[in-house]
Design a protein around this motif. Structure first.
Motif, PDB file in Angstrom:
ATOM      1  N   UNK A 286       0.849  -1.189   0.000  1.00 31.52           N
ATOM      2  CA  UNK A 286       0.000   0.000   0.000  1.00 31.52           C
ATOM      3  C   UNK A 286       0.876   1.227   0.000  1.00 31.52           C
ATOM      4  N   UNK A 287       0.521   2.126  -0.829  1.00 34.90           N
ATOM      5  CA  UNK A 287       1.374   3.296  -0.873  1.00 34.90           C
ATOM      6  C   UNK A 287       0.953   4.280   0.206  1.00 34.90           C
ATOM      7  N   UNK A 288       1.745   5.317   0.319  1.00 39.58           N
ATOM      8  CA  UNK A 288       1.580   6.273   1.415  1.00 39.58           C
ATOM      9  C   UNK A 288       0.207   6.921   1.409  1.00 39.58           C
ATOM     10  N   UNK A 289      -0.186   7.375   0.250  1.00 38.74           N
ATOM     11  CA  UNK A 289      -1.476   8.067   0.169  1.00 38.74           C
ATOM     12  C   UNK A 289      -2.607   7.151   0.602  1.00 38.74           C
ATOM     13  N   UNK A 290      -2.509   5.918   0.157  1.00 33.84           N
ATOM     14  CA  UNK A 290      -3.545   4.960   0.535  1.00 33.84           C
ATOM     15  C   UNK A 290      -3.555   4.740   2.046  1.00 33.84           C
ATOM     16  N   UNK A 291      -2.356   4.617   2.568  1.00 35.79           N
ATOM     17  CA  UNK A 291      -2.231   4.419   4.009  1.00 35.79           C
ATOM     18  C   UNK A 291      -2.887   5.574   4.757  1.00 35.79           C
ATOM     19  N   UNK A 292      -2.569   6.728   4.257  1.00 33.98           N
ATOM     20  CA  UNK A 292      -3.095   7.902   4.951  1.00 33.98           C
ATOM     21  C   UNK A 292      -4.611   7.951   4.867  1.00 33.98           C
ATOM     22  N   UNK A 293      -5.125   7.585   3.709  1.00 34.97           N
ATOM     23  CA  UNK A 293      -6.579   7.597   3.568  1.00 34.97           C
ATOM     24  C   UNK A 293      -7.203   6.559   4.489  1.00 34.97           C
TER      25      UNK A 293
ATOM     26  N   UNK B  69      -2.854   3.154  15.896  1.00 28.50           N
ATOM     27  CA  UNK B  69      -1.451   3.515  16.092  1.00 28.50           C
ATOM     28  C   UNK B  69      -0.547   2.774  15.121  1.00 28.50           C
ATOM     29  N   UNK B  70      -0.950   1.558  14.845  1.00 29.34           N
ATOM     30  CA  UNK B  70      -0.159   0.787  13.888  1.00 29.34           C
ATOM     31  C   UNK B  70      -0.175   1.466  12.523  1.00 29.34           C
ATOM     32  N   UNK B  71      -1.342   1.892  12.124  1.00 26.48           N
ATOM     33  CA  UNK B  71      -1.478   2.601  10.852  1.00 26.48           C
ATOM     34  C   UNK B  71      -0.607   3.853  10.852  1.00 26.48           C
ATOM     35  N   UNK B  72      -0.638   4.534  11.952  1.00 26.84           N
ATOM     36  CA  UNK B  72       0.160   5.745  12.096  1.00 26.84           C
ATOM     37  C   UNK B  72       1.629   5.435  11.876  1.00 26.84           C
ATOM     38  N   UNK B  73       2.031   4.385  12.537  1.00 24.32           N
ATOM     39  CA  UNK B  73       3.436   3.995  12.465  1.00 24.32           C
ATOM     40  C   UNK B  73       3.833   3.677  11.025  1.00 24.32           C
ATOM     41  N   UNK B  74       2.921   2.979  10.380  1.00 24.85           N
ATOM     42  CA  UNK B  74       3.215   2.620   8.990  1.00 24.85           C
ATOM     43  C   UNK B  74       3.391   3.873   8.140  1.00 24.85           C
ATOM     44  N   UNK B  75       2.531   4.834   8.368  1.00 23.78           N
ATOM     45  CA  UNK B  75       2.625   6.078   7.607  1.00 23.78           C
ATOM     46  C   UNK B  75       3.958   6.759   7.878  1.00 23.78           C
ATOM     47  N   UNK B  76       4.301   6.824   9.143  1.00 24.17           N
ATOM     48  CA  UNK B  76       5.553   7.490   9.506  1.00 24.17           C
ATOM     49  C   UNK B  76       6.748   6.756   8.918  1.00 24.17           C
TER      50      UNK B  76
ATOM     51  N   UNK C 151       7.468   7.466   5.585  1.00 26.73           N
ATOM     52  CA  UNK C 151       7.972   8.817   5.358  1.00 26.73           C
ATOM     53  C   UNK C 151       6.895   9.867   5.261  1.00 26.73           C
ATOM     54  N   UNK C 152       5.693   9.443   5.570  1.00 23.66           N
ATOM     55  CA  UNK C 152       4.609  10.412   5.440  1.00 23.66           C
ATOM     56  C   UNK C 152       4.288  11.062   6.772  1.00 23.66           C
ATOM     57  N   UNK C 153       3.332  11.976   6.719  1.00 25.26           N
ATOM     58  CA  UNK C 153       2.912  12.621   7.968  1.00 25.26           C
ATOM     59  C   UNK C 153       1.488  12.206   8.287  1.00 25.26           C
ATOM     60  N   UNK C 154       1.160  12.301   9.529  1.00 24.43           N
ATOM     61  CA  UNK C 154      -0.171  11.877   9.965  1.00 24.43           C
ATOM     62  C   UNK C 154      -1.183  12.959   9.648  1.00 24.43           C
TER      63      UNK C 154
END
Lengths: 573, 149
Positions: free
Chosen positions: B1-8, B134-141, B144-147
């Motif tokens: 999953x890419x960053x944008x997807x993760x963030x969404x 929190x896990x999702x957050x961690x994955x985003x971070x 390299x992305x921001x929450x």
């Protein structure tokens, strides 16, 4: 867990409200962390504690270290309301209560106990942003009161000093009456006068010793059960004082007394403080300002007793009501045994500023008492000094007999006044006191102080009465511990009956007295000064008030000139 | 999953938690408190909440097992739990606590036991969900992305 800010900060800087020093007390670790973060975001200086007792210690350690306290209502080690009371009375800081429970009754209770606000959890940061208003408001009120006091104080102090040095007045027997009259006159004057200037030095001083004494006097006159702010205000006759001032002070006073009442039983057991134990200054301190207490050096054994002399002003000695006495006694009582300090801590520790002092001091009119009490630090010396001086003075002035010096009874005028009000008959006291007294006083060097004149009258009954009278007025005189309830001292001093009653016995008696609430013959040797000259008008005239005696007799050899100076300073600071 | 997807995914998940009443406005407050000085603030606070709650729940279980039940004590614990859950916005847990206290007042052991079960259940749910968040957050971070706020 206490997360203190690095170092202890001095009072806020100019960027108010930034830097507001907040103490947060909550047993919930989650909330504690959140609140800390929120407050920090408001640019406040935060200290946290999850234990109420710990928080109290922190507050006591640094009297001026915090601006406001936020506390949860439900805590395991201490009820939040109790903490609230303590803080309000001892430190006079604004306290905000918090709880997840928003029931009206709880909120009401919070307000009744003096909370300046009651927040419901979950607390939003915006609610915390404005807490500085409570600090600010208090400051404004204090400043207002201080300003109005300023002029008064200097005049009053001067007057007190003047009176004290009026040798002629108190020395001659004939002057007894006139002295008394004068006292009365002065008293009235005092009401209109300014308070102790030293009080202006303290930011929080509103209720000076003198003012509080007037307050208590008024309360007693009205009758504790029937008091109301308006009545008290009228009686106090202090023009610049407002009904609101009195009302809030009354509220605190009531809470304070009720707490002391509850604990008086416990304390009573400690009452038999021995002379030597008295100098547990620290304990006394609990009654009064911490600082002041610490100031009372343990090495000044006499001080405990003599200090009470600061009550010297018989006139201002308010016959404190039972409640008052009890309140006072309970605190001091404990001290001597050391337990007192503990108790005192538990119970309501006297406000550093005035309340306690007032109680213990009774009518401490002398500037010294004011000085010591009102100012946090500097005056302490005078205070401690005074007791010594007093003792010595008394010894000197009174003719020592077997090491007894006539205890300066609270002045014939005072006594008479008291007697009028409280059926005191000093004379008998003297006799008993004398016989039993000195010997037992021992430790504190009471020998010198037991100026109990032994007139051969049985003092027991008198002691009884005297105790009641002296309780309020002489309390501190005898005990030197201002804090000690007057009655306590009265008991001590009166020690009429027990011949050869050892101090321990006296303690018991004292305890009994206390337990019974009031004037009981004290079989305590007069440890202090008061009892002495009832029988002898001349003597009585000589020692109206301890303090006066102190000031009056320039017995330099009795004490260091420095001490005298200190007292002097204290008086006229 | 890419960053944008993760963030969404993260945002959606978080929104659902609010919708389902697992979290409330308080949680948002916590997130707003988090800053550079305390980058892990929310996680820390929530961890404290977990610790404290589990302790309280165990106490409650113990108290209700007693022969003679001390309702006052139970009420005190529930009150604490209520306060604690309000700190992070665990709304559902808080609601059960209210009911729980009512049963305590009535000294209704059955009701209390039922509530204990419920509160355990709600607590476990919110814990699981927060951990997922929190896990999702961690994955985003980590990616390299921001929450997203």
């Amino acid at each position: 867990m206490v997360l203190a800010e690095s170092g202890f900060s001095s009072p806020r800087n100019d960027a108010f409200p930034a830097g507001l020093r907040v103490l947060v007390v909550d047993d919930d670790p989650t909330w504690l962390k959140i609140l800390e973060k929120m407050l920090k975001k408001c640019s406040y200086e935060v200290t946290t504690s999850c234990l109420a007792r710990e928080a109290l210690n922190l507050l006591r350690e640094r009297k001026d270290g915090y601006d406001i306290v936020i506390s949860d209502v439900n805590m395991p080690d201490m009820d939040g309301f109790k903490l609230l009371e303590h803080v309000g009375l001892e430190m006079d800081l604004p306290v905000i209560m918090m709880s997840v429970d928003g029931e009206t009754s709880r909120v009401m209770k919070g307000v009744q106990h003096g909370a300046c606000d009651y927040l419901l959890k979950p607390i939003r940061m915006k609610e915390l942003r404005n807490i500085w208003q409570h600090v600010f408001r208090k400051k404004i009120h204090e400043v207002r009161d201080i300003e109005s006091l300023e002029g008064f104080e200097s005049i009053q102090m001067t007057r007190s000093g003047y009176d004290l040095f009026d040798d002629g007045h108190f020395l001659s027997g004939d002057d007894t009456t006139s002295g008394r009259k004068r006292k009365d006159a002065d008293n009235k004057h005092d009401d209109r006068e300014l308070s102790d200037p030293s009080s202006t030095k303290k930011a929080r001083v509103v209720w000076t010793v003198d003012l509080h004494q007037k307050f208590v006097k008024a309360v007693n006159q009205i009758g504790f059960d029937k008091v109301g702010p308006k009545k008290i205000l009228d009686l106090m006759n202090v023009p610049w004082l407002t009904r609101e001032n009195v009302a809030s002070h009354l509220q605190k006073y009531r809470l304070y007394l009720s707490r002391l009442q509850k604990e008086s039983d416990i304390k009573n057991s400690f009452i038999g403080m021995k002379h030597s134990d008295l100098p547990s200054k620290d304990s006394t301190a609990s009654f009064g300002p911490h600082k002041a207490m610490n100031m009372i050096p343990d090495d000044v054994p006499n001080s405990t007793y003599s200090f009470s002399a600061s009550n010297s002003q018989a006139q201002n000695v308010d016959l404190k009501g039972q409640g008052d006495l009890k309140g006072i006694t309970s605190a001091p009582m404990a001290e001597p045994k050391g337990a007192l300090s503990v108790d005192i801590r538990d119970s309501h520790e006297a406000k550093s500023t005035q309340m306690s002092f007032d109680h213990s001091l009774g009518s401490v009119d002398s500037a010294v008492s004011f000085a010591s009490f009102n100012s946090t630090t500097p005056l302490q010396y005078p205070w401690t000094e005074i007791p010594e001086i007093q003792f010595k003075q008394e010894c000197e002035s009174l003719h020592l007999e077997n090491g007894f010096s006539q205890l300066p009874l609270p002045g014939p005028s005072m006594i008479e006044n008291e007697a009028n009000r409280s059926r005191i008959e000093v004379k008998p006291l003297l006799d008993d006191c004398r016989s039993n007294f000195v010997e037992h006083l021992g430790p504190v060097g009471a020998e010198d102080l037991f100026p109990i004149q032994s007139k051969s009258q049985s003092l027991n009954n008198q002691v009884f009465d005297l105790i009641s009278a002296t309780k309020s007025s002489m309390k501190t005189q005898d005990v030197g511990l201002n804090y000690l309830a007057d009655s306590e001292f009265a008991l001590r001093n009166l020690n009429a009956s027990g011949v050869g009653v050892p101090l321990a016995t006296l303690s018991e008696d004292l305890q009994i007295c206390w337990l019974q609430g009031d004037c009981y013959p004290m079989n305590y040797g007069l440890q202090d000064l008061e009892c002495s000259t009832y029988d002898n008008p001349a003597l009585m005239a000589e020692t109206p008030f301890h303090l006066y005696d102190v000031l009056r007799f320039d017995h330099e050899h009795l004490f260091d000139p420095a001490e005298y100076y200190a007292i002097d300073q204290g008086l006229f600071a | 999953m890419d960053l944008v997807q993760l963030q969404r995914q993260f945002v959606d998940y978080r929104t659902s938690l609010y919708h389902e009443g697992f979290l409330d406005e308080q949680f948002t407050q916590l997130q707003e408190l988090q800053d550079e000085n305390n980058p892990d603030f929310v996680v820390e606070v929530v961890s404290l909440f977990f610790e404290d709650s589990e302790r309280l729940l165990n106490e409650l279980a113990r108290a209700l097992e007693q022969q003679s039940i001390d309702y006052k004590r139970i009420d005190a614990h529930v009150h604490q739990l209520k306060g604690s859950s309000s700190s992070i916005g665990a709304q559902r847990v808080q609601k059960v606590c209210i009911a729980f206290r009512n049963y305590c007042e009535e000294q209704n052991v059955e009701g209390c036991l039922k509530c204990l079960q419920q509160v355990w259940h709600e607590y476990s749910l919110v814990k699981t969900k927060l951990e997922s968040l929190f896990q999702l957050e961690q994955q985003i971070l980590t990616a390299g992305g921001s929450i997203p706020m």
